[in-house]
Scaffold this motif. Structure first.
Motif, short mmCIF file in Angstrom:
data_model
loop_
_atom_site.label_atom_id
_atom_site.label_comp_id
_atom_site.label_asym_id
_atom_site.label_seq_id
_atom_site.Cartn_x
_atom_site.Cartn_y
_atom_site.Cartn_z
N VAL A 290 -31.11 -39.07 -40.35
CA VAL A 290 -31.85 -38.87 -39.10
C VAL A 290 -33.34 -38.93 -39.41
O VAL A 290 -33.91 -38.00 -39.97
N ARG A 291 -33.96 -40.07 -39.05
CA ARG A 291 -35.38 -40.27 -39.31
C ARG A 291 -36.19 -40.41 -38.03
O ARG A 291 -37.39 -40.16 -38.02
N THR A 292 -35.55 -40.82 -36.95
CA THR A 292 -36.27 -41.11 -35.71
C THR A 292 -35.75 -40.24 -34.56
O THR A 292 -34.69 -39.62 -34.67
N GLN A 293 -36.49 -40.24 -33.49
CA GLN A 293 -36.03 -39.50 -32.31
C GLN A 293 -34.73 -40.09 -31.78
O GLN A 293 -33.84 -39.34 -31.37
N ALA A 294 -34.58 -41.40 -31.78
CA ALA A 294 -33.34 -42.02 -31.31
C ALA A 294 -32.15 -41.56 -32.16
O ALA A 294 -31.06 -41.28 -31.63
N GLU A 295 -32.34 -41.48 -33.47
CA GLU A 295 -31.27 -41.00 -34.34
C GLU A 295 -31.00 -39.52 -34.10
O GLU A 295 -29.84 -39.08 -34.16
N ALA A 296 -32.03 -38.75 -33.79
CA ALA A 296 -31.85 -37.33 -33.47
C ALA A 296 -31.03 -37.18 -32.18
O ALA A 296 -30.14 -36.32 -32.10
N GLU A 297 -31.31 -38.01 -31.20
CA GLU A 297 -30.55 -37.97 -29.95
C GLU A 297 -29.09 -38.34 -30.20
O GLU A 297 -28.18 -37.72 -29.65
N ARG A 298 -28.88 -39.33 -31.03
CA ARG A 298 -27.51 -39.73 -31.39
C ARG A 298 -26.80 -38.58 -32.11
O ARG A 298 -25.63 -38.29 -31.84
N LEU A 299 -27.50 -37.91 -33.03
CA LEU A 299 -26.92 -36.78 -33.73
C LEU A 299 -26.58 -35.66 -32.75
O LEU A 299 -25.51 -35.04 -32.86
N ALA A 300 -27.44 -35.39 -31.80
CA ALA A 300 -27.17 -34.34 -30.81
C ALA A 300 -25.88 -34.63 -30.06
O ALA A 300 -25.06 -33.72 -29.85
N ALA A 301 -25.66 -35.87 -29.67
CA ALA A 301 -24.42 -36.22 -28.98
C ALA A 301 -23.21 -36.01 -29.88
O ALA A 301 -22.18 -35.47 -29.44
N VAL A 302 -23.33 -36.37 -31.14
CA VAL A 302 -22.23 -36.18 -32.10
C VAL A 302 -21.95 -34.69 -32.28
O VAL A 302 -20.80 -34.25 -32.28
N VAL A 303 -23.00 -33.90 -32.43
CA VAL A 303 -22.86 -32.44 -32.59
C VAL A 303 -22.12 -31.87 -31.39
O VAL A 303 -21.16 -31.10 -31.53
N GLU A 304 -22.54 -32.25 -30.20
CA GLU A 304 -21.91 -31.72 -28.99
C GLU A 304 -20.46 -32.19 -28.86
O GLU A 304 -19.60 -31.43 -28.41
N ASP A 305 -20.17 -33.42 -29.28
CA ASP A 305 -18.78 -33.89 -29.27
C ASP A 305 -17.92 -33.05 -30.20
O ASP A 305 -16.79 -32.69 -29.87
N ARG A 306 -18.44 -32.72 -31.36
CA ARG A 306 -17.70 -31.90 -32.32
C ARG A 306 -17.47 -30.49 -31.79
O ARG A 306 -16.39 -29.92 -31.93
N VAL A 307 -18.50 -29.93 -31.17
CA VAL A 307 -18.36 -28.61 -30.57
C VAL A 307 -17.33 -28.67 -29.44
O VAL A 307 -16.48 -27.78 -29.31
N SER A 308 -17.38 -29.72 -28.63
CA SER A 308 -16.40 -29.88 -27.55
C SER A 308 -14.98 -29.89 -28.10
O SER A 308 -14.08 -29.27 -27.53
N GLY A 309 -14.78 -30.61 -29.20
CA GLY A 309 -13.46 -30.67 -29.81
C GLY A 309 -12.97 -29.30 -30.24
O GLY A 309 -11.80 -28.94 -30.02
N ALA A 310 -13.85 -28.51 -30.84
CA ALA A 310 -13.46 -27.17 -31.28
C ALA A 310 -13.12 -26.29 -30.09
O ALA A 310 -12.13 -25.54 -30.13
N TYR A 311 -13.90 -26.37 -29.03
CA TYR A 311 -13.61 -25.55 -27.85
C TYR A 311 -12.36 -26.05 -27.12
O TYR A 311 -11.63 -25.26 -26.52
N SER A 312 -12.10 -27.35 -27.17
CA SER A 312 -10.87 -27.87 -26.59
C SER A 312 -9.66 -27.23 -27.27
O SER A 312 -8.69 -26.82 -26.61
N ASP A 313 -9.72 -27.12 -28.59
CA ASP A 313 -8.64 -26.47 -29.33
C ASP A 313 -8.53 -24.99 -28.96
O ASP A 313 -7.42 -24.45 -28.84
N LEU A 314 -9.66 -24.33 -28.76
CA LEU A 314 -9.64 -22.92 -28.40
C LEU A 314 -9.07 -22.73 -26.99
O LEU A 314 -8.33 -21.78 -26.74
#
Length: 155
Positions: free
Chosen positions: A82-106
């Motif tokens: 993650v070097r740019t703002q665009a890559e940071a935005e992409r990472l944020a979406a990935v992070v939220e997808d992963r969190v969504s998956g964990a909460y889906s299991d819960l």
């Protein structure tokens, strides 16, 4: 085949996994915030605060379920550099997808108020992912749907 744990055990395992996802999200938002400016930096700060609050609530939940909350790791491997703002935005979406998956299991493992709290957290993460990505997914928390949205974004 491994026997299925009792319902309380499944809820505890899923709560621990969601707690781990929140620890990773907080770490990720440290990186995201460092690479974001303007309105996106504000969004990153708000998301960071939301993940810290959920993390703290989950630690209490794990204790209430009879477990010892898993501590955060010292650092987490990012899925890409993650070097740019665009890559940071992409990472944020990935992070939220992963969190969504964990909460889906819960949501699947829990009952009563914990299920409602998990559903609320899943919804909040899905909304944040859609904002970061610019497009939502039909079934948040299901990895294959998030992967399809990710591919569509980069097509």
């Amino acid at each position: 085949m491994k026997p299925e744990p009792p319902a309380a055990g499944r809820a505890l395992e899923a709560a621990q996994a969601a707690l781990a996802a929140e620890h990773a999200a907080a770490y990720g938002y440290g990186v995201i915030g460092a690479r974001s400016t303007g309105a996106r930096a504000n969004e990153a700060r708000e998301a960071y605060g939301a993940h810290l609050a959920r993390r703290d609530a989950l630690a209490r939940t794990v204790r209430e379920l009879g477990g010892a909350p898993r501590p955060a790791e010292a650092a987490y491997a990012l899925p890409f550099e993650v070097r740019t703002q665009a890559e940071a935005e992409r990472l944020a979406a990935v992070v939220e997808d992963r969190v969504s998956g964990a909460y889906s299991d819960l949501v699947r493992a829990a009952e009563g108020p914990l299920r409602r709290e998990a559903a609320d957290a899943l919804s909040a993460a899905a909304v944040r992912a859609a904002r970061w990505r610019g497009v939502g997914v039909a079934f948040p928390g299901l990895a294959e749907r998030a992967d399809e949205a990710q591919r569509a974004q980069h097509s």
